[in-house]
Structure formats: C-alpha cells, structure tokens
Design a protein around this motif. Sequence first.
Motif, PDB file in Angstrom:
ATOM      1  N   ILE A 111       0.847  -1.186   0.000  1.00 60.49           N
ATOM      2  CA  ILE A 111       0.000   0.000   0.000  1.00 60.49           C
ATOM      3  C   ILE A 111       0.888   1.243   0.000  1.00 60.49           C
ATOM      4  O   ILE A 111       1.937   1.265   0.653  1.00 60.49           O
ATOM      5  CB  ILE A 111      -0.920   0.000   1.235  1.00 60.49           C
TER       6      ILE A 111
ATOM      7  N   TYR B 135      -4.789   2.210   6.756  1.00 57.55           N
ATOM      8  CA  TYR B 135      -4.941   0.744   6.742  1.00 57.55           C
ATOM      9  C   TYR B 135      -4.572   0.143   8.091  1.00 57.55           C
ATOM     10  O   TYR B 135      -5.313  -0.680   8.656  1.00 57.55           O
ATOM     11  CB  TYR B 135      -4.073   0.129   5.645  1.00 57.55           C
TER      12      TYR B 135
ATOM     13  N   GLU C  32      -6.834  -2.014  10.709  1.00 65.32           N
ATOM     14  CA  GLU C  32      -6.385  -3.349  11.072  1.00 65.32           C
ATOM     15  C   GLU C  32      -6.217  -3.487  12.585  1.00 65.32           C
ATOM     16  O   GLU C  32      -6.576  -4.516  13.177  1.00 65.32           O
ATOM     17  CB  GLU C  32      -5.065  -3.662  10.369  1.00 65.32           C
TER      18      GLU C  32
ATOM     19  N   TRP D 157      -9.582  -3.323   0.633  1.00 66.55           N
ATOM     20  CA  TRP D 157      -8.443  -2.514   0.217  1.00 66.55           C
ATOM     21  C   TRP D 157      -7.887  -2.929  -1.134  1.00 66.55           C
ATOM     22  O   TRP D 157      -7.278  -2.114  -1.838  1.00 66.55           O
ATOM     23  CB  TRP D 157      -7.356  -2.556   1.294  1.00 66.55           C
TER      24      TRP D 157
END
Length: 211
Positions: A71, A79, A83, A133
């Motif tokens: 990413i 992200y 997470e 994602w």
Amino acid sequence: MKKLFPLALIIVVLALVSCSGDTPSPDGGIVNPGGGGTSSSYQLFKELYSEEAAADEGVSIITERLLAQEIVPESMAEYEATEQVIYDEYYATTGNLDDQLEAGTITDVEYYEGLQKARLLWQEKLMRLDMEWQQRDVWEGFSMIARIANRSDWARAFRIVVWDGDIYTDEGVVYSSQTVTLPPESDDVYTFRIATGGRYLESFFMGVDLI
C-alpha cells in the motif's frame, strides 16, 4: 507489520518483441511504463511475447524473485489503524474469556468454544479488510529482481511486461517496467519496478520485451 496480500502468480510467460523506438503494445498502442496500462487481449499478448523468441535472440531470465505489492505510504496509516481495531477487538474478546475462566463463571468447554468463535470472526474481518483494500487504487507497483543472461554479442534494451485481466473473456491490460540495457555477453542481476496505476494485481501473466 505482516506482509500484505502476497500476489498469486498464475503463470510466467517469457517473451520477446524486436522493434525500435517506442515499444508497441499488442494492440498497436504504446505500453505505458508510468502505470496507466494499455488494453490488450491475452491471445495477442501471448503471441507477441514468447519465451522461445527470447531464447532465439540469446536472452533469458535465469531466475527471478517477485516481491508483493505494498500500500502506498500515504494510505498505510489508515490501513494499519483499521487493522489495529480488528486486533484490539479480538484481544479484548479473548481477554474477557480468560477472565471468566479464571473467575469460574464459564466452563473449560465454553472457554474453548468462545476462543474458536473469536478466531473465526477475527480472520473473517481481516479477510474482508483485505478484500476492501484490494479494490482501492492505493497500491505501489511491484518489484521483480531477476538474473538475466544476454548471450548475444550486442547490447539489448529489455523490460518486464505483465498482462492482467480475464483470460476467459480475453480482455485485459498490459503494464511494463522501466527499460534496462543488457550488455553483450553478460549475466547480471537487475531490479525492475512495474507500475500499475495504483491497482492491486491479484493474478497476472508475465512476459519480456526485448528491443
């Protein structure tokens, strides 16, 4: 940080096209090394980028290592924060089960049943996060490190080309790496960067472009 979404490499098809100047894509356009990609059918890609043609010219990849996409840095914090919420929920649930077991308010069977349910839910949420994602245009291109032999007695311009698409409908997009120069009678290691315009490539076919 765990390694994100390892790529599923369906097949490696090494290939060759001899030309001068800009390199045409299989459908007559210009393969865009900046990551935008060029529309192409798989059949044309396979026909134009063949391992046998590359070998006939004396150029071959001895071995390669494909690195997973990551990413982009500007989206990584978002992200990881999402997470982390999933991990926190899981550890809170298992911690609560530990406390109940220690206090004697649940049996051993109830404790392990609770752990199993917590693990399943944890993994499901991580998988859904990955799926979400992967749909976003927030991905770095991927890298390939390759040992390449040029057994011909002249220098050759060389780059990696990949086709991503639906093999059943024969529709997809071609992406390419930067171009490197292979010295004559050489055997060396090179690092290629294939930009994908932010897209995550779950599976793809690979070839080479030799000029």
